[in-house]
Design a protein around this motif. Sequence first.
Motif, mmCIF file in Angstrom:
data_model
loop_
_atom_site.group_PDB
_atom_site.id
_atom_site.type_symbol
_atom_site.label_atom_id
_atom_site.label_comp_id
_atom_site.label_asym_id
_atom_site.label_seq_id
_atom_site.Cartn_x
_atom_site.Cartn_y
_atom_site.Cartn_z
ATOM 1 N N ALA A 322 81.063 101.195 26.878
ATOM 2 C CA ALA A 322 80.650 99.788 26.860
ATOM 3 C C ALA A 322 81.316 98.938 27.938
ATOM 4 C CB ALA A 322 80.893 99.191 25.470
ATOM 5 N N PRO A 323 82.655 98.984 28.100
ATOM 6 C CA PRO A 323 83.262 98.147 29.153
ATOM 7 C C PRO A 323 82.737 98.482 30.543
ATOM 8 C CG PRO A 323 84.940 98.950 27.631
ATOM 9 C CD PRO A 323 83.689 99.709 27.322
ATOM 10 N N ARG A 328 79.096 96.680 35.205
ATOM 11 C CA ARG A 328 78.036 96.947 36.178
ATOM 12 C C ARG A 328 76.786 96.114 35.920
ATOM 13 N NH1 ARG A 328 78.035 103.549 37.221
ATOM 14 N NH2 ARG A 328 80.191 103.676 37.999
ATOM 15 N N ALA A 329 76.413 95.952 34.643
ATOM 16 C CA ALA A 329 75.153 95.276 34.327
ATOM 17 C C ALA A 329 75.339 93.822 33.929
ATOM 18 C CB ALA A 329 74.427 96.022 33.201
ATOM 19 N N GLY A 330 76.567 93.420 33.579
ATOM 20 C CA GLY A 330 76.798 92.079 33.061
ATOM 21 C C GLY A 330 76.734 92.089 31.546
ATOM 22 N N SER A 331 77.490 91.206 30.924
ATOM 23 C CA SER A 331 77.605 91.229 29.463
ATOM 24 C C SER A 331 76.297 90.891 28.771
ATOM 25 C CB SER A 331 78.707 90.275 29.009
ATOM 26 O OG SER A 331 78.399 88.948 29.386
ATOM 27 N N ARG A 471 80.268 80.774 32.063
ATOM 28 C CA ARG A 471 79.315 81.693 32.661
ATOM 29 C C ARG A 471 79.939 82.954 33.227
ATOM 30 N NH1 ARG A 471 75.427 77.082 35.421
ATOM 31 N NH2 ARG A 471 74.537 76.385 33.452
ATOM 32 N N GLY A 472 81.242 83.105 33.083
ATOM 33 C CA GLY A 472 81.859 84.345 33.507
ATOM 34 C C GLY A 472 81.593 85.445 32.509
ATOM 35 N N GLU A 473 81.827 86.649 32.912
ATOM 36 C CA GLU A 473 81.624 87.777 32.013
ATOM 37 C C GLU A 473 82.731 87.805 30.966
ATOM 38 O OE1 GLU A 473 78.970 89.439 31.970
ATOM 39 O OE2 GLU A 473 78.213 88.506 33.751
ATOM 40 N N ALA A 474 82.414 88.475 29.852
ATOM 41 C CA ALA A 474 83.387 88.555 28.766
ATOM 42 C C ALA A 474 84.668 89.195 29.249
ATOM 43 C CB ALA A 474 82.792 89.366 27.611
#
Length: 484
Positions: A322-323, A328-331, A471-474
């Motif tokens: 998952a991480p 690579r794909a965004g959360s 708006r940043g990734e988790a």
Amino acid sequence: MQSDAISRSPGAALAALAGAQFTVMLATSIVNVALPGIRAGVGLSDSGTPWVVNAYGLAFGALLLAGGRAADLLGRRRVLLAGLAVFALSSVAAGLATSPTVLIAARAVQGMGASAIAPASLALVMGLFPPGPGRGRALGVWGAVSGAGGAAGVLLGGVLTQAWGWPWIFHSVALGALVVLAAAAAASVPRTPVTETGRFDLPGTATVTLALTALVWGLTSARGSGWTDPTVLGAFGLAALLLAAFVLVERRHPYPLLPPRLFRTGRVAVGNVLMALLGSVWIALFFFLPLHQQQVLGLSPLVTGVGQLPLAFAIMLGSALAPRISRRAGSTATVAGALLAEAAGLLWLARISVHGGYLADVLGPGILIGLGLSVAFVQLTALSVEGVPQQDAGLAGGLVNTTRQVGGAVGLAVLATLAGATTGRAEAAHQPYLEALTAGYRTAFAVSAAVLATAAALALLLARRRPAASRGEAGSRPTPAAHR
């Protein structure tokens, strides 16, 4: 100092904390394979049987916010150890029960202990691993043990039920809790200084707990009494009044159980809404699937449990990946894709038939469901704690577990009602019992797939509307560091 030792070697602490989470999740599903034996052993009725699952899930979910707040106020290690002790003692009581009342009460107390364990241990993990790849890997472990605990519970439940009888499923959980308690009491888990001030919101805790109890009781009772039964409608009305009272209490209390500030950071609200929808089908899956394998396919408890191993391995694989997928794909894309994958698996599972078998009907869907469930769970957990200051980490951990558990309790009640209604209509049309039973399970799986597809669409919609600051990734933004 102890906390310094932990900062140098957090792996041992993560192992102990993951063990605590595994034990909590194990207790959710380990009873499912043993339900027929439990029902006969203590004299449960058809309508009372789901309460062996719901009593635990409801107490767990309703008190998680209080458990999270207690962890922040009293110290997370202290609350964790107390929760493990209560959990172990109530597990022993459940194994010794000889009546439905004692068993269901013990399961409720077991849920109370779990409500202290889960938020305290998650908050400790957040304190040990700052935002970044390290926290992502730690949450991957967290997701693996959470999902695998559910699947492993079915396997262990089958083995113990067939070998020694249903009481041993509870005795084994008690033993596991005591082992984790000993590990957590050792130097691996840090002592947490108390930096928060305030007092418990007892009125808020009471109103929300009673409201959720009335709601789930009404949903469960509707299966046998009908949705228009006065008692059922009264339970729904009482739940609505108590929820309204909870809102009023929270507005006036100086230290509310659910402070509004929690929803102004990160993507807490988005993560919890989606986690509730995921949870609404999670517990139901591990309730209906073992029943189908035993009652329709005619498998023994042991074979049913072994049949959950591919699902468990898929969950562990998905949690580990998952991480990496998220980076690579965004959360947002990862969450939506994982929910759709699980929905596809459930839709596949909705094709089960009386004349099918494990290899044809269960194996493939189980692997797909396990992969989707685990990836979604890891990412939604990360979203639900993103940007939360360390002083609110326990509360945030309590909230995300609350939405999953309460969603699961409500989902199981609704899906059991829908499945029972479908089975009843099929029997009224003079279909054979096993075909009618299978029709009910198909309905539960198909509705579950629709819920997850809706959740995937909602994930994309809410992502577009999230605040600019979020708006940043988790896990990509730093939060204040503190050893708790």
